[in-house]
Design a protein around this motif. Structure first.
Motif, mmCIF file in Angstrom:
data_model
loop_
_atom_site.group_PDB
_atom_site.id
_atom_site.type_symbol
_atom_site.label_atom_id
_atom_site.label_comp_id
_atom_site.label_asym_id
_atom_site.label_seq_id
_atom_site.Cartn_x
_atom_site.Cartn_y
_atom_site.Cartn_z
ATOM 1 N N ARG B 42 0.830 -1.205 0.000
ATOM 2 C CA ARG B 42 0.000 0.000 0.000
ATOM 3 C C ARG B 42 0.858 1.246 0.000
ATOM 4 O O ARG B 42 1.857 1.277 0.682
ATOM 5 C CB ARG B 42 -0.890 0.017 1.248
ATOM 6 C CG ARG B 42 -1.983 -1.042 1.193
ATOM 7 C CD ARG B 42 -3.144 -0.550 2.028
ATOM 8 N NE ARG B 42 -4.143 -1.574 2.202
ATOM 9 C CZ ARG B 42 -5.310 -1.571 1.526
ATOM 10 N NH1 ARG B 42 -5.574 -0.624 0.669
ATOM 11 N NH2 ARG B 42 -6.187 -2.512 1.741
ATOM 12 N N ARG B 43 0.498 2.328 -0.746
ATOM 13 C CA ARG B 43 -0.736 2.395 -1.502
ATOM 14 C C ARG B 43 -0.470 2.247 -2.996
ATOM 15 O O ARG B 43 -1.272 1.704 -3.723
ATOM 16 C CB ARG B 43 -1.411 3.739 -1.258
ATOM 17 C CG ARG B 43 -1.828 3.872 0.173
ATOM 18 C CD ARG B 43 -2.386 5.229 0.525
ATOM 19 N NE ARG B 43 -3.230 5.836 -0.474
ATOM 20 C CZ ARG B 43 -2.899 7.012 -1.032
ATOM 21 N NH1 ARG B 43 -1.773 7.609 -0.715
ATOM 22 N NH2 ARG B 43 -3.711 7.556 -1.879
ATOM 23 N N THR B 72 2.712 -0.696 7.717
ATOM 24 C CA THR B 72 2.892 0.283 8.801
ATOM 25 C C THR B 72 3.391 -0.358 10.096
ATOM 26 O O THR B 72 4.318 0.143 10.729
ATOM 27 C CB THR B 72 1.555 0.995 9.095
ATOM 28 O OG1 THR B 72 1.017 1.456 7.865
ATOM 29 C CG2 THR B 72 1.748 2.160 10.036
ATOM 30 N N LEU B 73 2.764 -1.472 10.496
ATOM 31 C CA LEU B 73 3.074 -2.063 11.800
ATOM 32 C C LEU B 73 4.436 -2.740 11.808
ATOM 33 O O LEU B 73 4.930 -3.134 12.855
ATOM 34 C CB LEU B 73 1.996 -3.070 12.185
ATOM 35 C CG LEU B 73 0.592 -2.462 12.325
ATOM 36 C CD1 LEU B 73 -0.451 -3.550 12.451
ATOM 37 C CD2 LEU B 73 0.544 -1.534 13.521
ATOM 38 N N ILE B 86 -0.421 6.170 9.421
ATOM 39 C CA ILE B 86 -1.835 5.851 9.272
ATOM 40 C C ILE B 86 -1.963 4.415 8.821
ATOM 41 O O ILE B 86 -1.417 4.008 7.805
ATOM 42 C CB ILE B 86 -2.504 6.810 8.272
ATOM 43 C CG1 ILE B 86 -2.511 8.201 8.901
ATOM 44 C CG2 ILE B 86 -3.919 6.338 7.934
ATOM 45 C CD1 ILE B 86 -3.346 9.209 8.188
ATOM 46 N N LEU B 87 -2.673 3.661 9.639
ATOM 47 C CA LEU B 87 -2.792 2.240 9.395
ATOM 48 C C LEU B 87 -3.898 1.981 8.383
ATOM 49 O O LEU B 87 -4.986 2.513 8.490
ATOM 50 C CB LEU B 87 -3.126 1.574 10.722
ATOM 51 C CG LEU B 87 -3.114 0.075 10.769
ATOM 52 C CD1 LEU B 87 -1.724 -0.450 10.484
ATOM 53 C CD2 LEU B 87 -3.559 -0.377 12.146
ATOM 54 N N ARG B 88 -3.583 1.166 7.381
ATOM 55 C CA ARG B 88 -4.623 0.729 6.439
ATOM 56 C C ARG B 88 -4.748 -0.777 6.538
ATOM 57 O O ARG B 88 -3.963 -1.431 7.206
ATOM 58 C CB ARG B 88 -4.248 1.155 5.018
ATOM 59 C CG ARG B 88 -4.205 2.653 4.884
ATOM 60 C CD ARG B 88 -3.587 3.065 3.549
ATOM 61 N NE ARG B 88 -2.999 4.381 3.672
ATOM 62 C CZ ARG B 88 -3.681 5.524 3.668
ATOM 63 N NH1 ARG B 88 -4.977 5.500 3.550
ATOM 64 N NH2 ARG B 88 -3.076 6.676 3.801
ATOM 65 N N LYS B 89 -5.730 -1.309 5.859
ATOM 66 C CA LYS B 89 -5.973 -2.747 5.989
ATOM 67 C C LYS B 89 -5.032 -3.569 5.125
ATOM 68 O O LYS B 89 -4.729 -3.190 4.009
ATOM 69 C CB LYS B 89 -7.398 -3.064 5.553
ATOM 70 C CG LYS B 89 -8.395 -2.943 6.664
ATOM 71 C CD LYS B 89 -9.728 -3.497 6.184
ATOM 72 C CE LYS B 89 -10.839 -2.575 6.627
ATOM 73 N NZ LYS B 89 -12.112 -2.910 6.042
ATOM 74 N N THR B 90 -4.605 -4.694 5.674
ATOM 75 C CA THR B 90 -3.971 -5.709 4.843
ATOM 76 C C THR B 90 -5.080 -6.606 4.341
ATOM 77 O O THR B 90 -5.893 -7.079 5.122
ATOM 78 C CB THR B 90 -2.955 -6.509 5.678
ATOM 79 O OG1 THR B 90 -1.796 -5.708 5.857
ATOM 80 C CG2 THR B 90 -2.558 -7.796 4.979
ATOM 81 N N GLU B 91 -5.169 -6.792 3.036
ATOM 82 C CA GLU B 91 -6.230 -7.635 2.490
ATOM 83 C C GLU B 91 -5.634 -8.736 1.631
ATOM 84 O O GLU B 91 -5.340 -8.532 0.458
ATOM 85 C CB GLU B 91 -7.220 -6.791 1.687
ATOM 86 C CG GLU B 91 -8.007 -5.852 2.595
ATOM 87 C CD GLU B 91 -8.956 -4.951 1.841
ATOM 88 O OE1 GLU B 91 -9.563 -5.438 0.878
ATOM 89 O OE2 GLU B 91 -9.066 -3.780 2.227
#
Lengths: 343, 177
Positions: B42-43, B72-73, B86-91
């Motif tokens: 991402r992104r 991010t983590l 800013i955390l986004r989803k892992t999909e």
């Protein structure tokens, strides 16, 4: 900063988890700056949504074969519980461990507090060992705020007296949003011992900021008019309030906080304010039933209703992990001044 | 290439042609009989991964799964990032065990993002192999990481590279300087 609130991911049907949204999210210049989470009263709608969104990302971690991410590796989180707790304490421990933090678990009854040590001394001594975050539960309202003034650590309120229990309200709001797909415009009824309930206070602050219509219901002795000033409606008739309800949050009678007889008998309370199968007949078929636990089965909630299809009570507990991971992650990233009281 | 103040290295058509070439190289490298996963970081890596999957499917590749990874983590500079993180989803909705994974990102620079991504992937399972595809390879590596598929190699060091993609940025170009 423009407050264009993208409230929702696609709506979820009852009984399903939210569908993942694979479209590219637009970059948001949002910056989380709070080093503490003391209550929902001070948070903006945008901050509340940021926590919910962050928690959605953390839900995925609990589905992995290795349920751990290195985000808070090397950080030390102290659970400082001066009141009993099962769910909240274990949930914070597990959330911290999933972020790879080290956890110290403090129980007041087995500590120097029983030898007469003050809260300030207890906290400063633990801080001297080199810790980063205090998660505190205390019977005195304002205890978490007090700790922010005597340490440089991050502080998370895990329940202070009858004041606030922000992570529980965030869990309730997250669970509502997951089942209903939105918060705005929903009728949410909170029933029971409103007066003694920090869960009710935090829920009213959070839900009204996000545009829900909140009604608090219970006997006159347990539902103060002051809740109207917080933006909620007050009612003493459960059946009337339930007619239009989308969500009902049933609270426990907190006998440990009562100093006088507040209703004539448990039987009468159950008849007027207990949620039973008969009472559900006059409600919307998709009424969502929540309870922050622990449940007194047969008092505020009939057993078959607690375990029925409208209930998301165990889902609340699962969501608790994601919410607490999000809150621990956010306050630990915040660069705001930790010594100052944010008010 | 002489360093001007800001040179456009690829325009929309150039990016399209480069991605087509990468798709071809990737397709001819895929091992027979092994399931494949294309995972974007991402992104912008996610955008490029989606384009690759589209192109590979068009060319008849079968059994491709697509996913996106938020690192991010796993970043080693998380403590210094502050509130910008800013955390986004892992999909990744498929099993990566035994799968041949193509990791996709827009720019390979220090190598630290790729290190984070590999750490994140191995927490999800044990892939058969992980390969790296990038649109731009820029000098400045701080870790021993190299790409297997490179769209464009920039030779100038210490000059920032900017990638803009329609889906994430509303424009389409690769710029240096």
């Amino acid at each position: 900063m423009s407050v264009d609130l993208p409230e929702n991911e696609p709506a979820a049907q009852a009984g399903q988890t939210i569908q993942s949204n694979s479209s590219i999210e637009q970059a948001r210049d949002y910056v989380w700056s709070r080093p503490h989470l003391l209550g929902l009263e001070d948070l903006s709608a945008e901050e509340l949504l940021h926590i919910l969104k962050t928690a959605e990302s953390f839900q995925e971690v609990s589905t992995r074969s290795i349920k751990k991410v290195p985000a808070l590796r090397g950080r030390v989180i102290v659970n400082l519980f001066f009141e009993d707790s099962t769910r909240t304490r274990m949930s914070f421990i597990l959330a911290a461990q999933r972020l790879s933090a080290d956890v110290l678990d403090f129980a007041a009854s087995k500590s120097s507090v029983s030898k007469g040590e003050s809260l300030r001394d207890t906290v400063r001594n633990i801080e001297a060992m080199g810790v980063d975050t205090f998660v505190i539960r205390h019977s005195a309202a304002g205890a978490p705020h007090y700790i922010t003034r005597c340490t440089n650590c991050h502080v998370i309120n895990a329940g202070d007296g009858q004041h606030e229990h922000p992570t529980q309200a965030l869990i309730d709001i997250f669970t509502i949003r997951e089942r209903k797909g939105r918060i705005k415009g929903l009728n949410v009824v909170i029933v029971g011992d409103i007066a003694h309930s920090r869960v009710a206070r935090s829920n009213v602050w959070g839900l009204t900021k996000l545009g829900a219509k909140v009604t608090v219901v219970g006997p006159t002795t347990l539902v103060p008019k002051a809740f109207e000033k917080m933006g909620a409606s007050v009612s003493h008739n459960l059946d009337a309030a339930l007619k239009e309800a989308d969500v009902v949050n049933m609270l426990r009678i907190q006998r440990e906080r009562m100093t006088s007889q507040v209703f004539p008998s448990t039987e009468e309370y159950v008849r007027l304010f207990g949620l039973t199968r008969q009472r559900l007949r006059g409600t919307k078929p998709d009424l969502l039933i929540l309870h922050p636990g622990p449940i007194n089965r047969g008092v505020e909630l009939a057993s078959d209703v607690a375990d029925g299809p409208n209930s998301s009570i165990l889902r609340q507990v699962s969501n608790g992990l994601a919410i607490r991971m999000a809150v621990l992650f956010l306050v630990n990233q915040a660069t705001g001044d930790t010594c100052a009281d944010p008010q | 290439m002489a360093a001007a103040s800001s040179d456009i290295l690829l325009d929309g058509a150039g990016i399209h042609a480069t991605m087509d070439r990468l798709a071809g190289e990737i397709l001819s490298s895929l091992p027979a009989g092994v399931p494949v996963g294309i995972i974007g970081i991402r992104r912008r890596g996610e955008v490029l991964a989606q384009r690759l999957v589209h192109e590979l499917n068009r060319r008849g590749a079968a059994g491709l799964e697509a996913g996106s990874l938020d690192i991010t983590l796993y970043r080693d500079d998380l403590a210094e990032l502050g509130p910008q993180a800013i955390l986004r989803k892992t999909e990744i909705d498929f099993d990566i065990n035994g799968r041949y994974i193509i990791l996709v990102d827009d720019v390979l620079y220090t190598g630290r993002s790729v290190r984070s991504a590999i750490d994140a992937l191995v927490d999800l399972g044990r892939p058969k192999a992980i390969r790296l595809a990038v649109l731009v390879d820029r000098p400045g590596r701080e870790l021993p990481v190299q790409a297997d598929f490179v769209g464009l190699k920039v030779e100038q060091s210490d000059v920032p590279v900017t990638v803009l993609l329609t889906e994430s940025d509303g424009a389409e170009e690769v710029r240096v300087g």
